[in-house]
Design a protein around this motif. Structure first.
Motif, mmCIF file in Angstrom:
data_model
loop_
_atom_site.group_PDB
_atom_site.id
_atom_site.type_symbol
_atom_site.label_atom_id
_atom_site.label_comp_id
_atom_site.label_asym_id
_atom_site.label_seq_id
_atom_site.Cartn_x
_atom_site.Cartn_y
_atom_site.Cartn_z
ATOM 1 N N PRO A 158 0.810 -1.205 0.000
ATOM 2 C CA PRO A 158 0.000 0.000 0.000
ATOM 3 C C PRO A 158 0.855 1.272 0.000
ATOM 4 C CG PRO A 158 0.185 -0.811 2.242
ATOM 5 C CD PRO A 158 0.943 -1.774 1.361
ATOM 6 N N LYS A 159 0.368 2.277 -0.685
ATOM 7 C CA LYS A 159 0.966 3.606 -0.584
ATOM 8 C C LYS A 159 0.591 4.156 0.791
ATOM 9 C CE LYS A 159 0.854 4.328 -5.549
ATOM 10 N NZ LYS A 159 0.308 5.085 -6.672
ATOM 11 N N ALA A 160 1.190 5.264 1.192
ATOM 12 C CA ALA A 160 1.004 5.774 2.554
ATOM 13 C C ALA A 160 -0.456 5.984 2.917
ATOM 14 C CB ALA A 160 1.783 7.081 2.730
ATOM 15 N N ASP A 161 -1.276 6.368 1.943
ATOM 16 C CA ASP A 161 -2.689 6.669 2.228
ATOM 17 C C ASP A 161 -3.621 5.550 1.782
ATOM 18 O OD1 ASP A 161 -2.422 6.983 -0.507
ATOM 19 O OD2 ASP A 161 -3.594 8.840 -0.597
ATOM 20 N N GLU A 162 -3.122 4.314 1.773
ATOM 21 C CA GLU A 162 -3.927 3.180 1.324
ATOM 22 C C GLU A 162 -3.961 2.058 2.355
ATOM 23 O OE1 GLU A 162 -3.317 3.359 -3.518
ATOM 24 O OE2 GLU A 162 -1.906 2.146 -2.353
ATOM 25 N N ILE A 163 -4.870 1.128 2.124
ATOM 26 C CA ILE A 163 -4.935 -0.127 2.870
ATOM 27 C C ILE A 163 -5.036 -1.256 1.844
ATOM 28 C CG2 ILE A 163 -6.161 -1.519 4.592
ATOM 29 C CD1 ILE A 163 -7.495 1.080 5.571
ATOM 30 N N LEU A 164 -4.234 -2.295 2.017
ATOM 31 C CA LEU A 164 -4.322 -3.482 1.185
ATOM 32 C C LEU A 164 -5.107 -4.519 1.993
ATOM 33 C CD1 LEU A 164 -1.440 -5.097 -0.826
ATOM 34 C CD2 LEU A 164 -3.169 -6.441 0.303
ATOM 35 N N LEU A 165 -6.272 -4.904 1.500
ATOM 36 C CA LEU A 165 -7.149 -5.876 2.169
ATOM 37 C C LEU A 165 -6.967 -7.237 1.515
ATOM 38 C CD1 LEU A 165 -10.363 -3.657 2.180
ATOM 39 C CD2 LEU A 165 -8.735 -3.958 4.063
ATOM 40 N N VAL A 166 -6.981 -8.301 2.329
ATOM 41 C CA VAL A 166 -6.723 -9.644 1.807
ATOM 42 C C VAL A 166 -7.724 -10.649 2.383
ATOM 43 C CG1 VAL A 166 -5.018 -11.485 1.560
ATOM 44 C CG2 VAL A 166 -4.245 -9.117 1.805
ATOM 45 N N LEU A 167 -8.213 -11.530 1.528
ATOM 46 C CA LEU A 167 -8.941 -12.734 1.931
ATOM 47 C C LEU A 167 -8.233 -13.924 1.297
ATOM 48 C CD1 LEU A 167 -12.723 -11.797 1.440
ATOM 49 C CD2 LEU A 167 -11.358 -11.683 3.535
ATOM 50 N N VAL A 168 -8.175 -15.041 2.023
ATOM 51 C CA VAL A 168 -7.538 -16.261 1.522
ATOM 52 C C VAL A 168 -8.490 -17.436 1.752
ATOM 53 C CG1 VAL A 168 -5.642 -17.902 1.892
ATOM 54 C CG2 VAL A 168 -5.184 -15.446 1.918
ATOM 55 N N MET A 169 -8.553 -18.335 0.763
ATOM 56 C CA MET A 169 -9.290 -19.596 0.900
ATOM 57 C C MET A 169 -8.410 -20.725 0.373
ATOM 58 S SD MET A 169 -13.145 -18.754 -0.374
ATOM 59 C CE MET A 169 -14.096 -17.386 0.299
ATOM 60 N N THR A 170 -8.604 -21.926 0.940
ATOM 61 C CA THR A 170 -7.874 -23.108 0.482
ATOM 62 C C THR A 170 -8.836 -24.277 0.305
ATOM 63 O OG1 THR A 170 -7.398 -24.041 2.663
ATOM 64 C CG2 THR A 170 -5.868 -22.368 1.839
ATOM 65 N N THR A 171 -8.389 -25.272 -0.456
ATOM 66 C CA THR A 171 -9.235 -26.447 -0.710
ATOM 67 C C THR A 171 -8.887 -27.642 0.167
ATOM 68 O OG1 THR A 171 -7.767 -27.219 -2.466
ATOM 69 C CG2 THR A 171 -9.622 -25.791 -3.120
ATOM 70 N N GLY A 172 -7.969 -27.488 1.090
ATOM 71 C CA GLY A 172 -7.635 -28.632 1.929
ATOM 72 C C GLY A 172 -6.509 -28.354 2.892
ATOM 73 N N SER A 173 -5.959 -29.425 3.400
ATOM 74 C CA SER A 173 -4.895 -29.345 4.398
ATOM 75 C C SER A 173 -3.547 -29.076 3.735
ATOM 76 C CB SER A 173 -4.814 -30.669 5.162
ATOM 77 O OG SER A 173 -4.371 -31.702 4.302
ATOM 78 N N ARG A 174 -2.524 -28.851 4.557
ATOM 79 C CA ARG A 174 -1.163 -28.809 4.020
ATOM 80 C C ARG A 174 -0.936 -30.095 3.236
ATOM 81 N NH1 ARG A 174 -0.871 -28.004 9.198
ATOM 82 N NH2 ARG A 174 0.313 -29.924 9.519
ATOM 83 N N ILE A 175 -0.185 -30.033 2.191
ATOM 84 C CA ILE A 175 -0.107 -31.140 1.235
ATOM 85 C C ILE A 175 0.418 -32.436 1.847
ATOM 86 C CG2 ILE A 175 2.166 -30.682 0.209
ATOM 87 C CD1 ILE A 175 -1.051 -31.380 -1.758
ATOM 88 N N HIS A 176 1.311 -32.375 2.812
ATOM 89 C CA HIS A 176 1.826 -33.583 3.452
ATOM 90 C C HIS A 176 1.551 -33.555 4.961
ATOM 91 C CE1 HIS A 176 3.606 -34.838 -0.243
ATOM 92 N NE2 HIS A 176 4.509 -33.875 -0.263
ATOM 93 N N ALA A 177 0.379 -33.095 5.367
ATOM 94 C CA ALA A 177 0.036 -32.986 6.790
ATOM 95 C C ALA A 177 0.118 -34.361 7.449
ATOM 96 C CB ALA A 177 -1.359 -32.402 6.947
ATOM 97 N N ARG A 178 0.871 -34.440 8.563
ATOM 98 C CA ARG A 178 1.016 -35.719 9.261
ATOM 99 C C ARG A 178 1.488 -35.523 10.697
ATOM 100 N NH1 ARG A 178 5.040 -34.843 5.638
ATOM 101 N NH2 ARG A 178 7.196 -35.303 6.202
ATOM 102 N N VAL A 179 0.980 -34.473 11.358
ATOM 103 C CA VAL A 179 1.396 -34.228 12.744
ATOM 104 C C VAL A 179 0.271 -34.491 13.748
ATOM 105 C CG1 VAL A 179 3.247 -32.628 12.134
ATOM 106 C CG2 VAL A 179 0.951 -31.736 12.526
ATOM 107 N N GLY A 180 -0.702 -35.284 13.346
ATOM 108 C CA GLY A 180 -1.738 -35.707 14.279
ATOM 109 C C GLY A 180 -2.778 -34.639 14.565
ATOM 110 N N GLY A 181 -3.473 -34.820 15.693
ATOM 111 C CA GLY A 181 -4.520 -33.890 16.091
ATOM 112 C C GLY A 181 -5.856 -34.237 15.459
ATOM 113 N N LEU A 182 -6.816 -33.369 15.692
ATOM 114 C CA LEU A 182 -8.169 -33.552 15.164
ATOM 115 C C LEU A 182 -8.129 -33.586 13.640
ATOM 116 C CD1 LEU A 182 -11.273 -33.579 15.812
ATOM 117 C CD2 LEU A 182 -11.193 -31.096 15.513
#
Length: 194
Positions: A158-182
């Motif tokens: 952003p320039k000094a008088d701006e705001i950069l807004l962000v949204l993120v979406m994903t289709t799944g887990s980390r590609i090699h997720a294997r650290v347990g949990g729910l």
């Protein structure tokens, strides 16, 4: 409050096939919608800024819709999300906090299964500043396989008088997720946590 004045928009889509291990049957897709707006409060302290959140809501819904389109037009494939803001140097961190409600609720409005709080981050920065947007499962924050982040930024914002807004979406887990949990398959969907 004034309507947001948009200078620039961008959609970034990543497809991740592997992270050094075996190639996944289906790649992880991550997408970010970035919008650069004029900061109506830049260069001054304004006590009552809360009303600008309502002005940002339509932009948030538009960005969330653009992300679903970028991921194939089917909202049911979205499993993770996050949001963030970079405020230009003439603004303050609180101006980035204005994105919490319109950014988060816009995604929750569009996604069929989204009971979890939308993780968020914000910072002050100049053109080219990068932001690591945190990501969690959109229906249960404790799904460890979906703890992730997507680094985003634009070379001229952003320039000094701006705001950069962000949204993120994903289709799944980390590609090699294997650290347990729910696991995503074990979500009860009662409280946005588990």
């Amino acid at each position: 409050m004034p309507e947001p004045i948009v200078r620039k928009k961008a959609i970034i889509v990543e497809e991740i096939f592997h992270e050094g291990g075996p190639v996944a049957e289906q790649p992880l897709r991550r997408a970010a919608a970035l919008v650069v707006i004029k900061n109506p409060f830049a260069g001054q302290y304004v006590a009552d800024i809360e009303g600008f959140m309502d002005d940002l809501k339509p932009l948030g819904v538009e960005m969330a819709g653009d992300l679903v389109q970028a991921l194939g037009s089917d909202a049911s494939v979205v499993e993770g999300y996050g949001k963030g803001a970079i405020v230009g140097a003439a603004g303050e961190l609180e101006h980035g906090a204005l994105w919490h409600v319109p950014g988060g609720y816009s995604m929750r409005e569009i996604l069929p299964s989204s009971a979890a709080i939308v993780p968020s981050t914000k910072k002050i920065g100049g053109p080219g500043t990068r932001l690591d947007v945190p990501i969690t499962h959109c229906n249960a924050s404790y799904v460890r396989s979906h703890f992730d982040a997507m680094e985003v930024g634009l070379n001229d914002a952003p320039k000094a008088d701006e705001i950069l807004l962000v949204l993120v979406m994903t289709t799944g887990s980390r590609i090699h997720a294997r650290v347990g949990g729910l696991k995503a398959s074990e979500i009860k969907g009662e409280d946005g946590l588990r």
